[in-house]
Scaffold this motif. Sequence first.
Motif, PDB file in Angstrom:
ATOM      1  N   GLU A 353     123.252  39.003  53.063  1.00 13.69           N
ATOM      2  CA  GLU A 353     122.129  38.420  53.303  1.00 13.69           C
ATOM      3  C   GLU A 353     121.243  38.565  54.619  1.00 13.69           C
ATOM      4  O   GLU A 353     120.295  38.933  54.469  1.00 13.69           O
ATOM      5  N   ALA A 354     122.157  38.599  55.676  1.00 17.98           N
ATOM      6  CA  ALA A 354     121.385  38.872  56.907  1.00 17.98           C
ATOM      7  C   ALA A 354     120.733  40.474  57.211  1.00 17.98           C
ATOM      8  O   ALA A 354     119.700  40.616  57.815  1.00 17.98           O
ATOM      9  N   THR A 355     121.719  41.440  56.400  1.00 19.72           N
ATOM     10  CA  THR A 355     121.291  42.822  56.613  1.00 19.72           C
ATOM     11  C   THR A 355     120.440  43.403  55.295  1.00 19.72           C
ATOM     12  O   THR A 355     120.073  44.475  55.348  1.00 19.72           O
ATOM     13  N   GLN A 356     120.180  42.657  54.334  1.00 22.61           N
ATOM     14  CA  GLN A 356     119.826  43.128  53.146  1.00 22.61           C
ATOM     15  C   GLN A 356     120.533  44.250  52.503  1.00 22.61           C
ATOM     16  O   GLN A 356     119.994  45.221  52.014  1.00 22.61           O
ATOM     17  N   GLY A 357     121.834  44.373  52.647  1.00 19.04           N
ATOM     18  CA  GLY A 357     122.576  45.444  52.302  1.00 19.04           C
ATOM     19  C   GLY A 357     124.180  45.032  52.051  1.00 19.04           C
ATOM     20  O   GLY A 357     124.426  43.918  52.162  1.00 19.04           O
ATOM     21  N   PRO A 358     124.833  45.890  51.194  1.00 22.56           N
ATOM     22  CA  PRO A 358     126.168  45.736  51.041  1.00 22.56           C
ATOM     23  C   PRO A 358     127.010  45.629  52.222  1.00 22.56           C
ATOM     24  O   PRO A 358     126.676  46.063  53.271  1.00 22.56           O
ATOM     25  N   ALA A 359     128.093  44.650  52.051  1.00 22.77           N
ATOM     26  CA  ALA A 359     128.895  44.116  53.097  1.00 22.77           C
ATOM     27  C   ALA A 359     130.529  43.788  52.729  1.00 22.77           C
ATOM     28  O   ALA A 359     130.277  43.623  51.402  1.00 22.77           O
ATOM     29  N   THR A 360     131.121  44.106  53.676  1.00 23.97           N
ATOM     30  CA  THR A 360     132.550  43.816  53.522  1.00 23.97           C
ATOM     31  C   THR A 360     133.178  42.795  54.494  1.00 23.97           C
ATOM     32  O   THR A 360     132.828  43.158  55.640  1.00 23.97           O
ATOM     33  N   ALA A 361     134.156  41.885  53.966  1.00 19.52           N
ATOM     34  CA  ALA A 361     134.826  41.230  54.914  1.00 19.52           C
ATOM     35  C   ALA A 361     136.339  41.371  54.845  1.00 19.52           C
ATOM     36  O   ALA A 361     136.777  41.618  53.697  1.00 19.52           O
ATOM     37  N   ILE A 362     136.908  41.368  55.972  1.00 19.02           N
ATOM     38  CA  ILE A 362     138.310  41.501  55.987  1.00 19.02           C
ATOM     39  C   ILE A 362     138.962  40.406  56.514  1.00 19.02           C
ATOM     40  O   ILE A 362     138.713  40.295  57.951  1.00 19.02           O
ATOM     41  N   MET A 363     140.145  39.578  56.180  1.00 23.06           N
ATOM     42  CA  MET A 363     140.622  38.381  56.679  1.00 23.06           C
ATOM     43  C   MET A 363     141.885  39.006  57.192  1.00 23.06           C
ATOM     44  O   MET A 363     142.848  39.586  56.328  1.00 23.06           O
ATOM     45  N   LEU A 364     142.309  38.843  58.584  1.00 20.96           N
ATOM     46  CA  LEU A 364     143.696  39.434  58.906  1.00 20.96           C
ATOM     47  C   LEU A 364     144.705  38.205  58.747  1.00 20.96           C
ATOM     48  O   LEU A 364     144.587  37.091  58.201  1.00 20.96           O
ATOM     49  N   SER A 365     146.090  38.663  58.965  1.00 20.34           N
ATOM     50  CA  SER A 365     147.123  37.688  58.581  1.00 20.34           C
ATOM     51  C   SER A 365     146.989  36.234  59.382  1.00 20.34           C
ATOM     52  O   SER A 365     147.701  35.431  59.288  1.00 20.34           O
ATOM     53  N   ASP A 366     146.403  36.586  60.790  1.00 21.02           N
ATOM     54  CA  ASP A 366     146.190  35.160  61.730  1.00 21.02           C
ATOM     55  C   ASP A 366     145.063  34.509  61.351  1.00 21.02           C
ATOM     56  O   ASP A 366     144.607  33.545  61.881  1.00 21.02           O
ATOM     57  N   GLY A 367     144.257  34.757  60.374  1.00 27.50           N
ATOM     58  CA  GLY A 367     143.092  33.973  59.906  1.00 27.50           C
ATOM     59  C   GLY A 367     141.788  34.795  60.451  1.00 27.50           C
ATOM     60  O   GLY A 367     140.810  33.989  59.960  1.00 27.50           O
ATOM     61  N   GLN A 368     141.970  35.498  61.309  1.00 23.07           N
ATOM     62  CA  GLN A 368     140.491  36.153  61.912  1.00 23.07           C
ATOM     63  C   GLN A 368     139.828  36.883  60.681  1.00 23.07           C
ATOM     64  O   GLN A 368     140.293  37.647  60.190  1.00 23.07           O
ATOM     65  N   VAL A 369     138.537  36.819  60.767  1.00 21.55           N
ATOM     66  CA  VAL A 369     137.689  37.620  59.726  1.00 21.55           C
ATOM     67  C   VAL A 369     136.772  38.689  60.370  1.00 21.55           C
ATOM     68  O   VAL A 369     136.212  38.126  61.332  1.00 21.55           O
ATOM     69  N   VAL A 370     136.666  39.702  59.924  1.00 13.27           N
ATOM     70  CA  VAL A 370     136.112  40.821  60.442  1.00 13.27           C
ATOM     71  C   VAL A 370     135.226  40.928  59.397  1.00 13.27           C
ATOM     72  O   VAL A 370     135.488  41.360  58.166  1.00 13.27           O
TER      73      VAL A 370
END
Length: 494
Positions: A353-370
Motif C-alpha cells: 500500500e505504501a509503495t503502490q507495488g508488489p511486496a513480500t514479507a518474510i518472518m524469521l524463526s525469532d519472530g522478526q519480520v523483514v
Amino acid sequence: MNTIGFDNEKYLRMQSEHIRRRIDDFGGKLYLEFGGKLFDDYHASRVLPGFKPDSKVNMLLNLKDQAEIVIVISAADIEKSKVRGDLGITYDMDVLRLIDAFREIGLYVGSVVITQYSAQGAVDAFQRRLESLGVKVYRHYHIDGYPANLPFIVSDEGFGKNDYIQTSRSLVVITAPGPGSGKMATCLSQLYHEHKRGIRAGYAKFETFPIWNLPLKHPVNLAYEAATADLNDVNMIDPFHLEAYGVTTVNYNRDVEVFPVLNAMFERIQGVSPYKSPTDMGVNMAGNCIIDDEVVCKASQQEIIRRYYNALCARRQGMGSDEPVYKIELLMKQVGVTPENRPVIPAALAVAEATQGPATAIMLSDGQVVTGKTSALLGASSAALLNALKLLAQLPDELHLISPEVIEPIQKLKVHHLGNRNPRLHTDEVLIALSICAVTDENAALALHQLDRLAGCEAHSTVILSSVDEAVFRKLGVNLTCEPHYESNRLYHK
C-alpha cells in the motif's frame, strides 16, 4: 521462535514396534497400505513441529530387513498423463523417481503394479520401459461391480484374474504417486491370492491424518481437512469403533463408508474379519508422541491459513473452485483465526500500500519480520530474501550485497538475449549473483551462509509469484503464501 511440540524419536520407536507387532499378529506377513507421502511429508512437519519430513522413511529403515516396497499406479493416470501438483511431474515419471529414491537409501523395491489395466497403448509402453530397466511389473484389471458385488469380486473372475505379486519379505509396503491409484484393492487382491495358496497374511493401513486419538475438532485434524479440501474428505467419529469398544476415535469419511464392504471382503477371503472398525485397521502412533498440545495447535492454525491462501490462488489460476475456499473459511472460523493472525500478511500488505507495488514479507524463526519492495533492479521477493539474509548475518540494512554493476549485465542478458520482458532479478538469479559476489566479498559470503536458517520461515507475497520464485522458496524450506492477484493484467502468465 521455533518450538518443538512432537517427539520424533519416540515416534520412530513406537511406530516401528507397533508395525512389528502387527506383522506377528498376522503370522508373519503384512500388507501395509501407506497413505500420504512417504518422502518429504512437509504437511506433517508443519502441523507437528518436531516431526521430521523423512520420519516415515526412517521408520521403514528401522524395518529395512523385513520391508519390501510395491509401487501402485493406475493405468488411467498413465494414459491421462496425470501430474503431481507439488512436483510438476507425471505419475509415471514419479514412479521412476520413487524407485530411485527408495533404492538410494537402501530400501528394496520389489515391483510395480499397474491397476485398472485394459490394454492402453501408453500403459503398455510404460510397462516395457520398466521391464527394460529390470523392474518387475504386474497387472491388475477392472472388476465389474467393485466394491459392492462381493461374490464376483472375491472369485477367480474378480481378484483371481489379477496377477499374483511375488513378494519375499514379511512387510510389504504398498505405496503410490498419489491418491486413487488402487492401493487398497491391491492389498485385498493379494490377501485373496495368499489365502488360496495357504499363506497367512494380513492387512493394515498407515495414514498419519486424521490422528485417531485426538478430538474430532482438534486443530491438527482440522488442518488435515484443510489440506484435503479439494478431495471433500471429512473427519468423523468412527461409529464402528464406538459401538465395538465404547471408545471415541476419529477417522475420515471414505474409510468409514467403505468399512462394511471391506469387512465383508475379509470374511469372504479369510472366513473371519480381523477388524471391528476402520480405526482398528490403522497403525498410526503420531498422537501418542505429541509433547506440547499448545504448540501443535498454533502450528495447525497457521497451516489452515496457508491452505486458505493456496485455495484462493488455485481458484484464481483456474486450477481450483469455490468449494475448497468456502470449506477452509469455515475451518478458520472453527479454530478462531483470520489472515491477520499470520504476521507476514499485514506486513506485506502495508508495504504494498505504501509503495503502490508488489511486496513480500518474510518472518524469521525469532519472530522478526523483514520486507522487500519492487525496484528497478529487484523483484519484491528477491529484495525480501536479501534483506532476510542481511538480518540473519547481522549486516547493516543499507549495505548492498550485490552491486548494481553486477545486476545490470544480468538484466541486459535477460531482456536483450533471452527475450524476457521483466528485467528485475528473480530469486534464483539473485542467489546466483550473490554466490558470485561471495568469492571476493566477505559480507556476501556471510549472507550466503545464512540460507539454511531460512528453513521453516514464513513468507507472504502480495502477488502470485512466478513458478521459479515459488520453487526457490520451496527448496529453501520457506512456507510461502500469496495474495490471489497477478502483478499484471495479461491473460498469459508463466
